[in-house]
Design a protein around this motif. Sequence first.
Motif, PDB file in Angstrom:
ATOM      1  N   TRP A 183       0.953  -1.288  -0.132  1.00 33.20           N
ATOM      2  CA  TRP A 183       0.024  -0.180  -0.057  1.00 33.20           C
ATOM      3  C   TRP A 183       1.021   1.361  -0.097  1.00 33.20           C
ATOM      4  O   TRP A 183       0.498   2.297  -0.661  1.00 33.20           O
ATOM      5  N   THR A 184       2.042   1.293   0.777  1.00 33.29           N
ATOM      6  CA  THR A 184       2.931   2.496   0.883  1.00 33.29           C
ATOM      7  C   THR A 184       3.497   2.727  -0.515  1.00 33.29           C
ATOM      8  O   THR A 184       3.282   3.929  -0.912  1.00 33.29           O
ATOM      9  N   MET A 185       3.885   1.801  -1.359  1.00 35.32           N
ATOM     10  CA  MET A 185       4.385   1.931  -2.599  1.00 35.32           C
ATOM     11  C   MET A 185       3.347   2.426  -3.534  1.00 35.32           C
ATOM     12  O   MET A 185       3.773   3.320  -4.360  1.00 35.32           O
ATOM     13  N   PHE A 186       2.247   1.848  -3.680  1.00 34.07           N
ATOM     14  CA  PHE A 186       1.393   2.129  -4.655  1.00 34.07           C
ATOM     15  C   PHE A 186       0.732   3.510  -4.314  1.00 34.07           C
ATOM     16  O   PHE A 186       0.448   4.510  -5.114  1.00 34.07           O
ATOM     17  N   LEU A 187       0.499   3.852  -3.058  1.00 36.05           N
ATOM     18  CA  LEU A 187      -0.021   5.251  -2.755  1.00 36.05           C
ATOM     19  C   LEU A 187       0.980   6.285  -2.981  1.00 36.05           C
ATOM     20  O   LEU A 187       0.759   7.326  -3.589  1.00 36.05           O
ATOM     21  N   PHE A 188       2.127   6.184  -2.804  1.00 33.35           N
ATOM     22  CA  PHE A 188       2.987   7.342  -3.032  1.00 33.35           C
ATOM     23  C   PHE A 188       3.413   7.169  -4.484  1.00 33.35           C
ATOM     24  O   PHE A 188       3.541   8.375  -5.000  1.00 33.35           O
ATOM     25  N   ALA A 189       3.241   6.229  -5.409  1.00 33.89           N
ATOM     26  CA  ALA A 189       3.450   6.040  -6.608  1.00 33.89           C
ATOM     27  C   ALA A 189       2.549   7.051  -7.346  1.00 33.89           C
ATOM     28  O   ALA A 189       2.659   8.091  -8.378  1.00 33.89           O
ATOM     29  N   SER A 190       1.458   6.952  -7.090  1.00 36.73           N
ATOM     30  CA  SER A 190       0.322   7.866  -7.566  1.00 36.73           C
ATOM     31  C   SER A 190       0.475   9.421  -7.258  1.00 36.73           C
ATOM     32  O   SER A 190       0.233  10.196  -8.024  1.00 36.73           O
ATOM     33  N   VAL A 191       0.965   9.729  -6.002  1.00 33.24           N
ATOM     34  CA  VAL A 191       1.484  11.154  -5.497  1.00 33.24           C
ATOM     35  C   VAL A 191       2.444  11.559  -6.399  1.00 33.24           C
ATOM     36  O   VAL A 191       2.459  12.649  -6.998  1.00 33.24           O
ATOM     37  N   LEU A 192       3.484  10.777  -7.116  1.00 32.12           N
ATOM     38  CA  LEU A 192       4.580  11.166  -8.058  1.00 32.12           C
ATOM     39  C   LEU A 192       3.988  11.492  -9.016  1.00 32.12           C
ATOM     40  O   LEU A 192       4.368  12.387  -9.877  1.00 32.12           O
ATOM     41  N   VAL A 193       2.904  10.990  -9.593  1.00 38.61           N
ATOM     42  CA  VAL A 193       2.258  11.431 -10.974  1.00 38.61           C
ATOM     43  C   VAL A 193       1.806  12.465 -10.861  1.00 38.61           C
ATOM     44  O   VAL A 193       1.879  13.721 -11.781  1.00 38.61           O
ATOM     45  N   ARG A 194       1.040  12.974  -9.876  1.00 39.19           N
ATOM     46  CA  ARG A 194       0.669  14.273  -9.500  1.00 39.19           C
ATOM     47  C   ARG A 194       1.664  15.268  -9.395  1.00 39.19           C
ATOM     48  O   ARG A 194       1.493  16.409  -9.932  1.00 39.19           O
ATOM     49  N   GLU A 195       2.798  14.876  -8.789  1.00 38.52           N
ATOM     50  CA  GLU A 195       3.753  15.787  -8.521  1.00 38.52           C
ATOM     51  C   GLU A 195       4.899  16.090  -9.863  1.00 38.52           C
ATOM     52  O   GLU A 195       5.960  16.679  -9.724  1.00 38.52           O
ATOM     53  N   GLY A 196       4.657  15.368 -10.891  1.00 43.71           N
ATOM     54  CA  GLY A 196       5.579  15.131 -11.884  1.00 43.71           C
ATOM     55  C   GLY A 196       6.758  14.251 -11.691  1.00 43.71           C
ATOM     56  O   GLY A 196       7.635  14.609 -12.428  1.00 43.71           O
ATOM     57  N   GLY A 197       6.787  13.442 -10.645  1.00 42.49           N
ATOM     58  CA  GLY A 197       8.070  12.713 -10.390  1.00 42.49           C
ATOM     59  C   GLY A 197       7.854  11.258 -10.927  1.00 42.49           C
ATOM     60  O   GLY A 197       8.935  10.654 -10.474  1.00 42.49           O
ATOM     61  N   HIS A 198       7.218  11.068 -11.926  1.00 47.20           N
ATOM     62  CA  HIS A 198       7.154   9.501 -12.583  1.00 47.20           C
ATOM     63  C   HIS A 198       8.388   9.875 -13.337  1.00 47.20           C
ATOM     64  O   HIS A 198       9.088  10.776 -13.809  1.00 47.20           O
ATOM     65  N   VAL A 199       8.964   8.576 -13.653  1.00 47.22           N
ATOM     66  CA  VAL A 199      10.264   8.437 -14.550  1.00 47.22           C
ATOM     67  C   VAL A 199       9.840   9.027 -15.873  1.00 47.22           C
ATOM     68  O   VAL A 199       8.946   8.575 -16.600  1.00 47.22           O
TER      69      VAL A 199
END
Length: 166
Positions: A58-74
């Motif tokens: 849950w930690t990994m997937f929740l923070f992955a979604s936040v990274l998309v919002r913040e433009g932190g995706h690869v």
Amino acid sequence: MYHYLDNLGRGLAFGAQVAGSLTALVMVGSLLLGVFYRYVLGDSLVWSDEVASLAFNWTMFLFASVLVREGGHVRVTLLVDALPSLVSELVERAIMLLILGFGVLMLWTGWNFAEFTAGQVSPAVRYPVWIKNAAVPACGLLISVHALVLMLRPTRIRNVVESKHE
């Protein structure tokens, strides 16, 4: 209209950060407790690793979604930054469209997998396994919302052109 969508996305990202932080605390606490029992008390907890695994998911997937919002995706920005403003904006929106498709795919396949594992329980704690697997479709939904909000944002080009005419 975009303002309301952006506020929704911001609220979802904040909620995901809070939930992700709580699950991270559960994960670390469970692992530390397991280590304490194993090496200090000479006993082992059968549930410690299982709870940590659930919380990690849950930690990994929740923070992955936040990274998309913040433009932190690869991403590789070298090419996009070298393009003219209009082309760069179009490429960014195309990337968001691909991320939206990925989020929908995660939602659909994750839902099917969680449904497939609905009758199973974990070996030690005996929680329903779908709870662990539900992190994937939940993250897919959050990623989809964030990508959609970013796709619909007002263009930066319009703002640049308007500021040049003032």
